[in-house]
Design an enzyme around this catalytic site. Structure first.
Site, PDB file in Angstrom:
ATOM      1  CE  LYS A 130      -3.817   2.150   2.539  1.00 34.85           C
ATOM      2  NZ  LYS A 130      -4.831   1.906   3.582  1.00 34.85           N
ATOM      3  NE  ARG A 207     -10.440  -3.780  -1.279  1.00 32.49           N
ATOM      4  CZ  ARG A 207      -9.871  -2.965  -0.413  1.00 32.49           C
ATOM      5  NH1 ARG A 207     -10.600  -2.058   0.196  1.00 32.49           N
ATOM      6  NH2 ARG A 207      -8.589  -3.024  -0.176  1.00 32.49           N
ATOM      7  CG  ASP A 277     -14.717   1.667  -0.902  1.00 36.99           C
ATOM      8  OD1 ASP A 277     -15.752   2.122  -0.405  1.00 36.99           O
ATOM      9  OD2 ASP A 277     -13.638   2.266  -0.864  1.00 36.99           O
ATOM     10  CG  ASN A 278     -12.878   1.250   3.004  1.00 37.50           C
ATOM     11  OD1 ASN A 278     -12.154   0.946   2.049  1.00 37.50           O
ATOM     12  ND2 ASN A 278     -13.005   2.484   3.431  1.00 37.50           N
TER      13      ASN A 278
HETATM   14  P1  AMP Z   1     -10.348   4.784   1.170  1.00 34.12           P
HETATM   15  O1  AMP Z   1     -11.596   5.494   1.582  1.00 34.12           O
HETATM   16  O2  AMP Z   1      -9.094   5.278   1.830  1.00 34.12           O
HETATM   17  O3  AMP Z   1     -10.485   3.310   1.336  1.00 34.12           O
HETATM   18  O4  AMP Z   1     -10.071   5.090  -0.379  1.00 34.12           O
HETATM   19  C1  AMP Z   1     -11.088   5.122  -1.338  1.00 34.12           C
HETATM   20  C2  AMP Z   1     -10.493   5.001  -2.705  1.00 34.12           C
HETATM   21  O5  AMP Z   1      -9.534   6.030  -2.953  1.00 34.12           O
HETATM   22  C3  AMP Z   1      -9.782   3.699  -2.989  1.00 34.12           C
HETATM   23  O6  AMP Z   1     -10.064   3.345  -4.306  1.00 34.12           O
HETATM   24  C4  AMP Z   1      -8.321   4.057  -2.802  1.00 34.12           C
HETATM   25  O7  AMP Z   1      -7.467   3.207  -3.519  1.00 34.12           O
HETATM   26  C5  AMP Z   1      -8.291   5.478  -3.345  1.00 34.12           C
HETATM   27  N1  AMP Z   1      -7.197   6.266  -2.777  1.00 34.12           N
HETATM   28  C6  AMP Z   1      -7.085   6.760  -1.534  1.00 34.12           C
HETATM   29  N2  AMP Z   1      -5.938   7.442  -1.383  1.00 34.12           N
HETATM   30  C7  AMP Z   1      -5.292   7.398  -2.570  1.00 34.12           C
HETATM   31  C8  AMP Z   1      -4.047   7.909  -3.067  1.00 34.12           C
HETATM   32  N3  AMP Z   1      -3.233   8.632  -2.317  1.00 34.12           N
HETATM   33  N4  AMP Z   1      -3.737   7.638  -4.337  1.00 34.12           N
HETATM   34  C9  AMP Z   1      -4.550   6.917  -5.134  1.00 34.12           C
HETATM   35  N5  AMP Z   1      -5.724   6.411  -4.730  1.00 34.12           N
HETATM   36  C10 AMP Z   1      -6.100   6.647  -3.467  1.00 34.12           C
HETATM   37 MG    MG Z   2     -10.496   1.644   0.835  1.00 34.69          MG
END
Ligand code: AMP
Ligand code: MG
Length: 531
Positions: A130, A207, A277-278
């Site tokens: 990650k 997920r 998605d989480n």
């Molecule tokens: P999260 O809510 O953190 O689970 O992220 C939601 C979405 O945003 C997922 O598809 C992650 O892969 C994407 N995401 C979050 N932070 C980044 C980042 N810095 N660069 C690229 N994708 C991101």
């Molecule tokens: Mg996520």
């Protein structure tokens, strides 16, 4: 170093990569990816990467000699700079509901899967980096992760494992040696922060959102392919896929999700971003972002500043939100089943199972043998009310409660003084003190009818009520020290959190109440999604 426990001896069997449809387009631009479960993409090399921490337990679980983790080669591999033979990197395609709204394609925007190791015990472990650079799913973001959020994910996921909460694991935490720009408070004041990469590990990272995406695009043949794949590898006991098996599968997801949420409630964990998605298909805690630990028992507390308005993901909302998320998963697999009744009854069953599990969990936290409706329903409700009304540290409250001796002739003032260290206020208001005393005397009466010795009860309670959790301010202190170049506190926390239920001599400072300075401090009580 025995060769069979070396990095090169890791055996890969990349089932997700080999069995599911791949994106035929090979370029790394952010884009819509059609009719594919993943896109092939290499992690970005970080030649200046350095090791911050690794998990000895996770290494052993993979069949890796922990000494390997200290080698330069390990740093090269788990920074994404070097690939081992057998690794086939990819980013997965999934969608999701974010804060209650359908968000369309999301996907691994900064996670890159390296491959699936089959351990010597025969367990499948997917390895995922990650923060290892952009993928076709990065949308407008950079694909990187900062040190502070990576420390939080690394420490917390391993801590959760030792708390016996189902979770993804973490093998390693590395600094990339590069800087990442972040606007931590979304107020236009960006700054450069150290970048990091965590290697996460889980049997699978699938997920709810993986299923949702294909059904939303009317590609239910892919939903089916993904579901059959999931059953074949992770639910073998259900047998050959069929409509009945899909229904049973959904029932199992409802049960493992109910168990997951009960465990979060037991230890006082608030995920903070329970978007679909989480939500792991294996009932694991996944995607550690702006999560937090309840310090003062406030059911409406959310650690996530983005959630502060609606408090959708507050502590007490988690069971209900999980059910809402399960409903989205049910909708995603409905076309394969076409039996709304069966899915609805599984969702209703989730609620029933959760309610029973919550009562059993509360009974065990209170040292009771079994839940007795007549007495305990009210006892639990009154407890929750008291904890809320007088600012009380959840973790310390249950530990101090285990110290009560019920034959102290039940002097309530004495009982109250025993749990006093768990309160944040110096002086409790008189009427609240009376309520707590009333509750304590009822509790003691209830314990008497339960008939355990004080010692047996204490042991039972201390085996489910942790003494050490990754308090928000402790994680923040470890982060500030790491940013200043010292990883000592990370390593110390890692060790302490391996035995969260046992009092550890000399580690008292990790079991202390949140200090005043931490109450309103960013990172220690409020977190943004910026990571
Ligand atoms: P999260 O809510 O953190 O689970 O992220 C939601 C979405 O945003 C997922 O598809 C992650 O892969 C994407 N995401 C979050 N932070 C980044 C980042 N810095 N660069 C690229 N994708 C991101
Ligand atoms: Mg996520």
């Amino acid at each position: 170093m025995s060769a069979i426990y070396s990095l090169d001896a890791l055996k890969f069997d990349n089932s997700f990569y080999n069995q599911l449809p791949a994106d035929p387009v090979i370029n790394n631009n952010s884009r819509h990816v059609n009719a594919a479960c993943y896109s092939k993409v290499n992690p970005m090399p970080f030649p200046k990467a350095s090791l911050v921490a690794y998990s000895r337990d996770m290494a052993l679980e993979l069949g890796l000699n922990p000494m390997e983790c200290m080698t330069q080669r390990f740093t090269e591999i788990f920074s994404g700079t070097l690939l081992l033979k057998g690794m086939q990197p990819f980013a997965a395609c999934y969608g999701g509901h974010q804060f209650g709204n359908w968000a369309g394609q999301l996907g691994d925007g900064r996670a890159i899967n390296l491959g699936e190791v089959i351990s010597k015990k025969g367990q499948r472990w997917a390895l995922q980096l990650k923060g290892s650079g952009p993928t076709p799913y990065s949308r407008h973001a950079d694909g990187f992760a900062v040190l502070r959020s990576s420390i939080r994910e690394f420490l917390c996921s391993e801590a959760m494992h030792h708390l016996r909460v189902p979770t993804t694991r973490a093998l390693s935490l590395l600094r990339t040696g590069t800087q990442v720009e972040r606007d931590m408070f979304y107020n236009g004041q960006s700054k450069m922060e150290p970048g990091a990469v965590v290697c996460r590990v889980a049997p699978s990272f699938i997920r709810f959102g993986n299923f949702e995406l294909f059904t939303s695009r009317n590609q239910t043949d892919i939903t089916k392919q993904l579901l059959d794949y999931t059953i074949e590898h992770f639910f073998q006991h259900l047998g050959k896929p069929s409509k009945e098996v899909y229904i049973q599968w959904f029932n199992e997801i409802c049960l493992s999700t109910a168990r997951l949420i009960t465990e979060w409630m037991r230890v006082g964990f608030v995920h903070g971003v329970m978007n679909t998605d989480n939500m792991s298909i294996l009932g694991l805690t996944i995607d550690y972002g702006p999560y937090g630990w309840l310090e003062d028992y406030d059911p409406h507390w959310t650690p996530n500043t983005t959630d502060a308005g609606g408090r959708r993901y507050a502590y007490a909302k988690q069971p209900e939100i999980a059910q809402w998320n399960l409903l989205q998963l049910a909708n995603a697999i409905y076309p394969l089943i076409e039996d709304a009744q069966a899915l609805e009854s599984a969702l209703e069953n989730y609620k029933k199972v959760y309610d029973i599990a919550w009562r059993d969990m509360m009974s065990s936290k209170l040292g009771l043998n079994t839940f007795t409706q007549a007495s305990d329903e009210v006892l639990f409700q009154d407890l929750v009310r008291n904890l809320k009304n007088t600012e009380t540290d959840m973790t310390l409250f249950f530990r101090h409660l285990s110290e009560l001796e019920i034959n102290m002739n039940t002097n309530v003032d004495q009982l109250l003084s025993m749990i006093k260290p768990a309160f944040y206020v110096e002086e409790i208001a008189a009427d609240e003190a009376d309520n707590i005393k009333t509750w304590l005397s009822q509790y003691v009466e209830r314990l008497k009818s339960d008939g355990k010795t004080d010692e047996a009860r204490r042991q039972q309670m201390n085996s489910v009520n942790p003494l050490y959790v990754l308090r928000n301010y402790l994680a923040q202190e470890a982060i500030e020290q790491a940013e200043a170049g010292s990883y000592t506190m990370i390593h110390e926390l890692q060790e302490v959190l391996k035995n969260p239920y046992e009092e550890q001599v000399g580690k008292e400072r990790f079991a202390e109440k949140r200090p005043d300075w931490a109450k309103q401090k960013a990172g220690a009580s409020m977190l943004s999604c910026s990571s």
